[in-house]
Design a protein around this motif. Structure first.
Motif, PDB file in Angstrom:
ATOM      1  N   ARG A 233       0.848  -1.190   0.000  1.00 45.89           N
ATOM      2  CA  ARG A 233       0.000   0.000   0.000  1.00 45.89           C
ATOM      3  C   ARG A 233       0.885   1.242   0.000  1.00 45.89           C
ATOM      4  O   ARG A 233       1.786   1.378   0.800  1.00 45.89           O
ATOM      5  CB  ARG A 233      -0.887  -0.003   1.233  1.00 45.89           C
ATOM      6  CG  ARG A 233      -1.957   1.058   1.205  1.00 45.89           C
ATOM      7  CD  ARG A 233      -2.866   0.908   2.397  1.00 45.89           C
ATOM      8  NE  ARG A 233      -3.578  -0.360   2.356  1.00 45.89           N
ATOM      9  CZ  ARG A 233      -4.865  -0.475   2.112  1.00 45.89           C
ATOM     10  NH1 ARG A 233      -5.574   0.592   1.882  1.00 45.89           N
ATOM     11  NH2 ARG A 233      -5.441  -1.646   2.093  1.00 45.89           N
ATOM     12  N   VAL A 234       0.596   2.154  -0.943  1.00 43.89           N
ATOM     13  CA  VAL A 234       1.339   3.404  -1.044  1.00 43.89           C
ATOM     14  C   VAL A 234       0.459   4.516  -0.470  1.00 43.89           C
ATOM     15  O   VAL A 234      -0.686   4.677  -0.883  1.00 43.89           O
ATOM     16  CB  VAL A 234       1.699   3.721  -2.516  1.00 43.89           C
ATOM     17  CG1 VAL A 234       2.397   5.049  -2.625  1.00 43.89           C
ATOM     18  CG2 VAL A 234       2.539   2.600  -3.102  1.00 43.89           C
ATOM     19  N   ALA A 235       0.991   5.254   0.477  1.00 45.55           N
ATOM     20  CA  ALA A 235       0.230   6.340   1.078  1.00 45.55           C
ATOM     21  C   ALA A 235       0.067   7.471   0.064  1.00 45.55           C
ATOM     22  O   ALA A 235       1.033   7.886  -0.575  1.00 45.55           O
ATOM     23  CB  ALA A 235       0.935   6.861   2.322  1.00 45.55           C
TER      24      ALA A 235
END
Length: 119
Positions: A30-32
């Motif tokens: 997951r990329v913020a």
């Protein structure tokens, strides 16, 4: 009926790099996401020679929630400098404030002008 443990793939062996298992598949991480705050806009009232000062003070109190002293100071700034900031809001709120003030002025028969600018 198969057991839950029979339906899941086996866990990767210890020491396997992150994102890979022994079956060669990869796992997405997951990329913020960075979000920026909404752009703000100033709502300004412009001076004219016809709108009563009392009406301007009332508009500042009713639509911008200023107390009597602050509303009077803003009204005097409009009168002396030709314009003044009534409040700073997001785009939609600022546009609604402008339309509300203009509608109130028209109902009262005053030529009061209210605009919005990027802050």
């Amino acid at each position: 009926m198969p057991l839950l443990s029979q339906q899941l793939p086996p866990a990767p062996p210890p020491g396997t790099p992150p994102g890979q298992d022994d079956g060669g598949s990869t796992t997405l991480e997951r990329v913020a996401q960075k979000t920026e705050p909404p752009r703000l806009y100033q709502v300004l009232m412009l001076n004219d020679d016809f709108t009563p000062m009392e009406f301007v003070v009332m508009v500042l109190q009713e639509y911008f929630r200023h107390d009597l002293d602050t509303a009077t100071q803003i009204m005097l700034k409009i009168h002396h400098e030709g314009r003044a900031v009534c409040g700073v809001f997001t785009k939609d709120v600022a546009a609604t404030k402008v339309e509300t003030v203009l509608a109130a002025a028209r109902r009262a028969g005053h030529p009061l002008q209210c605009i919005m600018e990027a802050a």
